[in-house]
Design a protein around this motif. Sequence first.
Motif, mmCIF file in Angstrom:
data_model
loop_
_atom_site.group_PDB
_atom_site.id
_atom_site.type_symbol
_atom_site.label_atom_id
_atom_site.label_comp_id
_atom_site.label_asym_id
_atom_site.label_seq_id
_atom_site.Cartn_x
_atom_site.Cartn_y
_atom_site.Cartn_z
ATOM 1 N N ARG A 292 0.855 -1.196 0.000
ATOM 2 C CA ARG A 292 0.000 0.000 0.000
ATOM 3 C C ARG A 292 0.887 1.240 0.000
ATOM 4 O O ARG A 292 1.207 1.798 1.033
ATOM 5 C CB ARG A 292 -0.933 -0.020 1.214
ATOM 6 C CG ARG A 292 -1.902 -1.168 1.146
ATOM 7 C CD ARG A 292 -2.885 -1.214 2.308
ATOM 8 N NE ARG A 292 -3.294 -2.593 2.490
ATOM 9 C CZ ARG A 292 -2.905 -3.379 3.496
ATOM 10 N NH1 ARG A 292 -2.163 -2.882 4.466
ATOM 11 N NH2 ARG A 292 -3.283 -4.628 3.551
ATOM 12 N N TRP A 293 1.315 1.622 -1.181
ATOM 13 C CA TRP A 293 2.274 2.721 -1.298
ATOM 14 C C TRP A 293 1.593 4.082 -1.315
ATOM 15 O O TRP A 293 2.240 5.094 -1.129
ATOM 16 C CB TRP A 293 3.172 2.528 -2.522
ATOM 17 C CG TRP A 293 2.433 2.159 -3.765
ATOM 18 C CD1 TRP A 293 2.198 0.891 -4.227
ATOM 19 C CD2 TRP A 293 1.785 3.039 -4.684
ATOM 20 N NE1 TRP A 293 1.458 0.935 -5.368
ATOM 21 C CE2 TRP A 293 1.188 2.244 -5.688
ATOM 22 C CE3 TRP A 293 1.668 4.432 -4.777
ATOM 23 C CZ2 TRP A 293 0.481 2.784 -6.747
ATOM 24 C CZ3 TRP A 293 0.954 4.963 -5.833
ATOM 25 C CH2 TRP A 293 0.382 4.149 -6.796
ATOM 26 N N SER A 294 0.278 4.129 -1.550
ATOM 27 C CA SER A 294 -0.399 5.430 -1.571
ATOM 28 C C SER A 294 -1.174 5.642 -0.272
ATOM 29 O O SER A 294 -1.603 4.687 0.377
ATOM 30 C CB SER A 294 -1.348 5.519 -2.764
ATOM 31 O OG SER A 294 -2.464 4.683 -2.566
ATOM 32 N N HIS B 257 -6.190 -2.797 -6.762
ATOM 33 C CA HIS B 257 -4.835 -2.269 -6.593
ATOM 34 C C HIS B 257 -4.520 -2.009 -5.122
ATOM 35 O O HIS B 257 -5.371 -1.564 -4.362
ATOM 36 C CB HIS B 257 -4.684 -0.953 -7.360
ATOM 37 C CG HIS B 257 -4.789 -1.130 -8.842
ATOM 38 N ND1 HIS B 257 -4.543 -0.134 -9.740
ATOM 39 C CD2 HIS B 257 -5.130 -2.215 -9.585
ATOM 40 C CE1 HIS B 257 -4.721 -0.582 -10.964
ATOM 41 N NE2 HIS B 257 -5.086 -1.838 -10.896
ATOM 42 N N GLU B 258 -3.308 -2.280 -4.732
ATOM 43 C CA GLU B 258 -2.777 -1.938 -3.407
ATOM 44 C C GLU B 258 -3.594 -2.511 -2.255
ATOM 45 O O GLU B 258 -3.713 -1.889 -1.213
ATOM 46 C CB GLU B 258 -2.698 -0.412 -3.220
ATOM 47 C CG GLU B 258 -1.756 0.297 -4.137
ATOM 48 C CD GLU B 258 -1.669 1.758 -3.757
ATOM 49 O OE1 GLU B 258 -1.115 2.059 -2.689
ATOM 50 O OE2 GLU B 258 -2.161 2.605 -4.509
ATOM 51 N N LEU B 259 -4.157 -3.698 -2.457
ATOM 52 C CA LEU B 259 -4.995 -4.260 -1.397
ATOM 53 C C LEU B 259 -4.110 -4.859 -0.300
ATOM 54 O O LEU B 259 -3.509 -5.848 -0.466
ATOM 55 C CB LEU B 259 -5.924 -5.320 -1.981
ATOM 56 C CG LEU B 259 -6.988 -5.820 -1.001
ATOM 57 C CD1 LEU B 259 -7.869 -4.690 -0.539
ATOM 58 C CD2 LEU B 259 -7.818 -6.912 -1.659
ATOM 59 N N SER C 204 -4.695 4.175 -0.476
ATOM 60 C CA SER C 204 -4.898 2.752 -0.197
ATOM 61 C C SER C 204 -4.820 2.470 1.295
ATOM 62 O O SER C 204 -5.444 1.531 1.784
ATOM 63 C CB SER C 204 -3.876 1.908 -0.947
ATOM 64 O OG SER C 204 -2.592 2.069 -0.384
ATOM 65 N N ARG D 123 -8.111 3.662 2.861
ATOM 66 C CA ARG D 123 -9.120 2.693 2.428
ATOM 67 C C ARG D 123 -8.984 1.381 3.200
ATOM 68 O O ARG D 123 -9.987 0.783 3.610
ATOM 69 C CB ARG D 123 -8.950 2.435 0.917
ATOM 70 C CG ARG D 123 -9.988 1.519 0.336
ATOM 71 C CD ARG D 123 -9.711 1.229 -1.127
ATOM 72 N NE ARG D 123 -8.520 0.410 -1.300
ATOM 73 C CZ ARG D 123 -8.042 0.015 -2.475
ATOM 74 N NH1 ARG D 123 -8.643 0.384 -3.598
ATOM 75 N NH2 ARG D 123 -6.961 -0.724 -2.551
ATOM 76 N N GLN D 124 -7.758 0.953 3.418
ATOM 77 C CA GLN D 124 -7.535 -0.273 4.189
ATOM 78 C C GLN D 124 -8.109 -0.126 5.593
ATOM 79 O O GLN D 124 -8.818 -0.994 6.090
ATOM 80 C CB GLN D 124 -6.032 -0.590 4.259
ATOM 81 C CG GLN D 124 -5.632 -1.653 5.275
ATOM 82 C CD GLN D 124 -6.235 -3.018 4.984
ATOM 83 O OE1 GLN D 124 -6.573 -3.317 3.839
ATOM 84 N NE2 GLN D 124 -6.405 -3.834 6.010
#
Lengths: 388, 154, 271
Positions: free
Chosen positions: A320-322, C269-271, A325, A328-329
């Motif tokens: 999760r580089w952004s 993406h990016e999960l 994300s 959202r996580q």
Amino acid sequence: MSSRQEGPIGLVDPPSIGRLISALERRGWLVAGPTVRDGAIVYDRLQSIDDLPRGWTEDQEAGRYRLEHSGDNALFGYNLGPQSWKKYLHPPEVRLLEASRENGLLKILNQAEPLPRYAFLGVRPCELEAIQVLDRVLIGDRFSDPIYEGRRKNLFLIAVNCSRTAPTCFCTSMGTGPRARRGYDLAITEILEGGRHEFLIEAGTAQGAAVLEELHPRKAGPDDSGLAEKLTQRAANQIRRRLDTESLRDLMYANWEHPRWDQVASRCLSCGNCTMVCPTCFCTDVEDTSDVRGERAERWRRWDSCYTLSFSHIHGGSVRWSVKSRYRQWLTHKLASWIEQFGGSGCVGCGRCITWCPVGIDLTEEVRAIRETPARASTRRENRNGEP
Amino acid sequence: MENLEKILSEHPFFDGIGKTYLDILTGCARNVHFEAGAYLGREGEDATSFFLIRKGKVALEIRTPQRPPLVILTLEDGDILGFSWLVPPHLWRFDMRAVGSVRALALDGRCLRGKCEENHDLGYELLKRFAYVVDNRLQATRLQLLDVYAAARA
Amino acid sequence: MEPAPCRVLHVGRETHDTFTLTLEVTPEGRAEFAPGQFSMLYVFGVGELPISISGDPGVPGRLTYTVRVVGRATEALARLRAGDWVGVRGPFGSAWPVEAARGMDVLIVAGGIGIAPLRSVVYHALRNRDAYGRLIILHGARSPKDLLYRADFRHWNRQAETRALTTVDHGDMRWRGRVGVVTTLFRYVRLVPERTIAMLCGPEIMMRYVCAEICGNHRIPPSQIFLTMERNMKCAAGFCGHCQFGPYFICKDGPVFSYEKVKPLLGIHEL
């Protein structure tokens, strides 16, 4: 409203709360509860009634927290400070392991330290629920965390029902307050009405009833119970913040790609405050150390946050580089995947993440924005807007 | 000739192509043999044919200064080699080296180009089959480009 | 859960950056494992690492791991010698569906170090050869010097109804084997969709390409495809939160998942 725990009920005066602290100490409990420190209500060791935040209340809003004088003698006139009880049950820092190496031989040293026996005084109903949430996370059928389980097993829980609420509260949406229905040894409602200052105490367990008896409470009549119920009902009616939980899991799962995530990511500092103050966030990291001679080593566990880049690090980089994300996580985990993992929501509606967010991000607002513009529709609208 | 037709008709690349086209293809095909180290074609040369490898391994290579050639892909028994004959300017883009002894069928590209221009149905049939090969090659090249097993960059 | 100290029996170099570690399990430890499971290996004072078991489940009392040196903790593991001690927790996690695969052709597709957890499946299948149909092993590596278990591959190719093919992404003039990514190997095998169970391990991108190939071109249903997911793992018990992948904890719900289960999540993406 007959679903609350049934048990002995009594009325006591304010000094009896001090006697309650002494009674618990005599029975071997370490009493922890609210006290004023560093301009906030924090949880700490209580030794007398004077440690309680008498006459203090808070002014809370998104990104704002100030202590204020309440103008009365209420012992529990505040709502929630930044800390939650997880600091005792799931310590921010704990040693997992001590090992030695002598002549090449690795020895794992069992350091069976005596487990603290805590009595929590002043557990808000939403926090009581948060402890139940942590129970489901850390005491499982396959694995249990001995550090949590050991502290939890010995716990004496004194809930305090809410007679007032903060603007950040939304327990009514999550079904967790403002009145405790289960999971307590004692539940207190502070009655401060028309010159009267008393505490209605309900026992939820046998050990709770025994402690209550020691206080020699005055018999509580139906009017007293009715008044307590009215006070918490009034608090419930004060609550303005709402989180619509209808099909919330499906809503979150349907919106991994919603444009709102970009919007919130442009404000989110990825500081992790929300995860630190959240009473159910449980993530941890570990650190290994050794002495200079390489003979003794330790392994420490510390609270971690899914907002850090290192949290999702695998060989080659972070998943999760952004910031998008990571926010959202956190939110999707809390409101959706938590349900699949542990059979219920990870949010109890305490509102701490709203108050302590330095930029005032409000999850109820984020969910509303996502609900009001479903991902596909919003994408279509953008396309339309993009047309000449 | 009958032998060539049998080989072509049994090859999955020509599966279901029909007798008429098979005859045309057979007319353009011949058996070829390459010793180890021989080149089936070299970068920049006219791509006059394509190959259906029957036995052996062929390496597609790119030459770079100051180092040995880089092998991009190997092809072997049953594989189709070469589509430069189909696409202007009809020049080979790689060196094609026989790793060991190689037996193959070579199909005359110039001849087939003419036949495809005369008969677009034949052209479509061939193009469709080559598009599949080209797509597979492209996907594989993309995956190769990602260098997925590389050590992480610091 | 505390690590059980185990003695290093053997450390063998595999390639320029990989080695295989064999441990003798002490009575406090657990030596039984199912192919696909992993252990948490503790190096004194350095840290704990999740490492897949790459050994033969039929050999009692031993745990074998093949490790690639990628950082400080793996470097410390690589410095171990016979007679040294490491702490072991586990085995943890889900296993390859070796029972469900009975009577089926077993297709193994591995990329790089991904062959390690799948080697246990091959050992198991060869030990119970009659229980399985054809055994097809496809392995892709970065370059010839990165190819693992070369002797095993030669041995496997001599077994009945077993085909083990290798390829490398980048070849050189000395290399006489195949060059091309692992998906190019599918040209050389014949798969029967209803009779094939596929097990994949490697970088996530490689597995996505392989899934596209075997679902799309070979018509193997997603429910018959199994793969391993990789995320940061610290505790192996679902408590530390690091290894979440949507609703799953890789450490306890995985690392082996059916493709059917994780397919919708792989596209996020990016999960």
